[in-house]
Design an enzyme around this catalytic site. Structure first.
Site, PDB file in Angstrom:
ATOM      1  CG  ASP A 480       1.158  -1.932   2.928  1.00  9.75           C
ATOM      2  OD1 ASP A 480       0.329  -2.571   2.255  1.00  9.75           O
ATOM      3  OD2 ASP A 480       0.854  -0.970   3.648  1.00  9.75           O
ATOM      4  CD  GLU A 517      -0.245  -2.457  -1.648  1.00  8.89           C
ATOM      5  OE1 GLU A 517      -1.414  -2.769  -1.900  1.00  8.89           O
ATOM      6  OE2 GLU A 517       0.094  -1.903  -0.590  1.00  8.89           O
TER       7      GLU A 517
END
Length: 886
Positions: A480, A517
């Site tokens: 993340d 990400e």
């Protein structure tokens, strides 16, 4: 004057402190004061309470390049030096309160706290990184080790195994811990303490309270916990009691190459909470994955078609869900009786949103323990029981041929300072979190940002990844907000995994798939503090980043656009009549999609106009290079994920209001095809193949089961369940309400089944030929062509891709190539391909056997090289022959 709360001085090396330049630079003297009691105060212009060293500092001018290079955010700071004789006191000083004063005429005129992470790394990291932390079972007992270099003392508190979830501190057995030269503290217990509960008692100065605190804290290396994470538990991970049947041989299937990764992103609770074929006590949890319910049958169907990986949203221990079901509150009954455009549903859900059983779980508390709210009961959340249930889930997915990727958050923590959920910061205050120029914890990730550029934060990250692989047989990780980590962090993770072997660890670590990400924002943006693990900067570590280029060209706009009205290639951009069609916008989207189909490579060249060719890295995208991948595995392609609107909701928003459901289903398939038939790894959001809606919710992280419903039967796709939660959606309620109230936009079970069948066909197509997964930039440049691009024969709203296996060494022995047509127009498109005139092509067998009758109207005329492609269709044709190229 009272002491400031900021900490602007940065201690880099034992004799080097960096200080921002002020108006006093060059005219003031500087002192570093220390109090081991934490009693420093400034009263009437004088410093009081100093019970430790006081060091006169020397102003040595500007910080030199050899220091600004590793710390670029400190450029422009002045360098203050400690005298050589003071450096021997530095380890002791770091355990106390530190204040740096700037003085004129013998009186302090400025004072600041001191950031110490860099000097802690300088003194301790090299040795500390080689140690093992947490609890380790040895032949002579159980060793526990904690890194706490600024602690004044550390003790281990233990309770017997039967002591419950949160035994009283007064009943603990205290074990003194010994400090080592690397800043760690250790103790060895007898083997009798297996399954005992424990805490660390850390006596440490805390700058935010200006006190020496006695912190009782769980182990940041906890592998097991009691209910609601109140105590760490000494679980032997090799104990057969915590291993499901066949566990030691339960590993995911191997990938032939990284680009074969085809991923289904799924939330543990969503998987089964509404599955009436799963026992009620198991719904929403780990054990549901092993039951023959609707969800398991659906995953098995996807796996049979080619899907090979399930990506599970966070399963690490988080702060956001009560683990005891009896302590949760769910919204009341009757939500289904309310109007489809009502605001009442979201109002009721908001009342229980923070205490119900649903949350995405992106709020880390402990990084190496499975989340306890997904266990089958409160009792099963304790100790080894939750490990057994988690491992059972992993094994159940492996049994149907699916690898397992875990969603990890190493860029932030849910708690910091003296918060009850703060672990790292209560052990080494100010070290694990990234601080701004005033010494405040940065929060650009929403959480308390973790500074993985610090050595022991990186070690925690690497050790955690290795733990999940070795002990829980995980096959990959999604990171993340990975752009808030450094490229060096990801390389360290990759290197550690690559060192795992089947003989020693049960797995070839190079098989562990990594992606994340790679967004570029916040205090680290544009490599402000280090080279980030963002798009285009992770190729050395074989870590993929999500590509927004292809996603945005398909969907239109950007996910954070306030209005959300910009259309993309598959969401209405090509739907208008020819005279009013925005040709430039269509062409721009088409160029970006062609690049995405070819792996988003920097080096891929496509013709964009007559006699005009452009490399991927010469195409613009929001002020950046569009093409940033060196190899196709450097990116992972997707058209939707758990965050932002689902693909189906985007289609509802952007396609013409009067468009039929059947045509919308075709556009859903077309959008999905544009990523599934690309040359990169692929990710699908769970339910995208079932027209999943979240009632237009753009951020359902805390929207409960009502808005996150995933119905594997296709009877309820989640649409028209009321206006979504106000916090993230109210600004667009006026646009949402008419859509939700429109019965013509509700799909039936036949529509869902058609979408599912079409999606399965896409998986079958992807794995029908290695031409869809060439696996190298060289082969892509050689074999992937768009014969009409940039020529007068191109038709707006269409893309024609030729995978030409007559160029170079063949990779598919069954055909000479593939011809892939994408038509986003409502009408049939007639495309002329002079280069394939005289070549026989036929519709792919998957289409001939598939559920889509429209695609069978695709025709190929070899004599003229003419392809007739139905509207809103993707068609794949086998190329059966042709002259060989070099």
């Amino acid at each position: 004057m009272s002491l400031p709360l900021h900490a602007r001085a940065v201690w880099l090396e034992p004799d080097v402190i960096a200080l921002p330049r002020t108006a006093l630079a060059g005219s003031a003297s500087h002192r570093l004061h220390c109090s081991l009691r934490g009693d420093l105060t400034l009263l009437d212009g004088h410093l009081h309470g100093c019970a430790g060293p006081c060091v006169q500092l020397t102003d040595a001018g500007a910080l030199p390049r050899e220091l600004t290079k590793p710390y670029p955010h400190l450029a422009g700071h002045q360098l203050l030096r400690l005298p050589p004789e003071a450096t021997h006191s530095v380890p002791e000083m770091l355990t106390g309160q530190l204040i740096l004063t700037s003085e004129q005429h013998g009186a302090p005129v400025e004072a600041t706290g001191v950031q110490t992470a860099a000097v802690l790394d300088y003194l301790y990291a090299e040795d500390a990184r080689s140690n093992r932390y947490g609890a380790h079972f040895r032949a002579d007992g159980i060793e526990l080790r904690l890194w706490a270099p600024t602690a004044q003392s550390v003790a281990l508190l233990t309770w017997p195994a039967e002591s419950g979830a949160a035994p009283d501190v007064s009943t603990a057995v205290r074990h003194p811990m010994l400090r080592a030269s690397d800043g760690s503290w250790s103790a060895v217990l007898s083997a009798d303490w297996v399954n005992a509960r424990y805490l660390f008692e850390v006596q440490v100065f805390v700058a935010s309270t200006s006190e020496v605190e006695r912190n009782l804290v769980t182990d940041p290396y906890s592998v097991a916990l009691t209910l609601d994470s109140q105590r760490s538990v000494l679980v032997d991970l090799g104990d057969p009691r915590w291993q499901p049947s066949g566990w030691l041989s339960s590993w995911g299937p191997a990938l032939r190459q990284l680009v074969d990764a085809t991923v289904y992103e799924l939330h543990v609770r969503d998987f089964s909470i509404s599955d009436d074929q799963v026992p009620e006590s198991l719904r929403g949890g780990y054990l549901a994955f092993g039951r023959e319910g609707h969800g398991r049958r659906h995953l098995s169907m996807l796996a049979a078609a080619g899907l090979n990986t399930v990506h599970l949203l966070p399963c690490f221990d988080s702060t956001c869900i009560p683990e005891d079901p009896s302590q949760r509150r769910e919204p009341g009954w009757g939500l289904g009786d309310l109007p489809p455009d009502s605001a009442e549903q979201q109002m009721r859900i908001a009342l229980t949103a923070d205490v119900d059983g649903f949350n995405w779980g992106y709020d880390p508390w402990h990084w190496m323990t499975p989340e306890g709210s997904y266990t089958s009961s409160a009792a099963r959340a304790d100790g080894g029981h939750r490990l057994l249930e988690f491992r059972t889930m992993i094994s159940s997915l492996h049994d149907i041929g699916l690898r397992v990727v875990l969603d990890q958050v190493y860029t932030g923590a849910a708690g910091a300072g003296q918060d009850t959920t703060s672990v790292l910061d209560r052990i080494v205050p100010g070290y694990y979190h990234r601080l701004d120029q005033d010494g405040q914890i940065t929060r650009s990730t929403v959480h308390y940002n973790v500074a993985a550029e610090h050595a022991m934060a990186e070690k925690l990250m690497v050790d955690s990844v290795l733990h999940w692989v070795r002990q829980h047989h995980v096959d990959g990780f999604r990171f993340d907000l990975m752009g808030h980590s450094s490229a060096a962090n990801m390389l360290a993770v990759r290197t550690a995994l690559d060192n795992l072997t089947v003989e020693e660890d049960g797995i070839d670590g190079s098989q562990v798939y990594l992606y994340g990400e790679g967004w570029n924002f916040g205090e680290v943006a544009d490599n402000a503090r280090f080279q980030q693990a963002c798009q285009g900067q992770t190729h050395d570590s074989r870590v993929a980043t999500f590509t927004d280029r292809l996603r945005d060209a398909i969907r239109g706009g950007r996910p954070m656009d306030k209005l959300g009205t910009r259309q993309g290639f598959a969401t209405g951009l090509c739907e208008q009549d020819e005279p009013h069609r925005p040709i430039a916008d269509i062409d721009a989207a088409t160029v970006m999609i062609r690049l995405g189909l070819a792996g988003n490579l920097r080096s891929y060249r496509q013709q964009v106009a007559a006699d005009r060719w452009r490399r991927g890295d010469h195409l613009p995208y929001s002020g950046q290079q569009a093409g940033y991948a060196d190899e196709p595995w450097d990116v992972i392609s997707y058209v939707g994920a758990h965050d932002n609107e689902t693909l189906w909701d985007t289609l509802l928003f952007k396609l013409p209001a009067g468009l039929s459901i059947s045509d919308r289903v075709r556009m859903n398939t077309l959008a999905l095809a544009l990523v599934t038939l690309s040359q990169t790894p692929v990710l699908w959001h769970a339910g995208v193949d079932l027209l999943r809606s979240k009632s237009l919710d753009r951020n359902s992280y805390n929207s409960g089961d009502w808005f996150n419903r995933l119905d594997w039967t296709g009877q309820d796709n989640g649409f028209a369940r009321g206006l979504p939660p106000a916090a993230d959606n109210a600004a667009r309620w006026n646009r949402m309400a008419p859509l939700l109230a429109n019965p013509a936009l509700r799909c039936g079970i036949d529509d869902v089944q058609q979408a599912r069948s079409a999606a399965l066909d896409l998986l079958r197509l992807r794995f029908s030929s290695p031409l869809f997964r060439l696996g190298s930039a060289h082969l892509i440049r050689q074999k992937v062509h768009f014969p009409l691009s940039g020529t007068p024969l191109h038709r707006p709203g269409t893309i024609l891709m030729h995978l030409d296996d007559t160029r170079g060494e063949p990779v598919d022995s069954t055909r000479a190539g593939l011809l892939v047509g994408f038509n986003a127009q409502p009408a049939s498109a007639r495309l002329l391909l002079p280069t394939l005139r005289g070549i026989n092509c036929r519709l792919h067998q998957v289409h001939l056997d598939g559920a889509d009758l429209v695609v069978r109207n695709t025709t190929w005329d070899a004599a003229t090289g003419r392809l007739d492609l139905p509207g809103r269709t993707v068609a794949v044709l086998d190329v059966l022959g042709g002259p060989r190229h070099g």
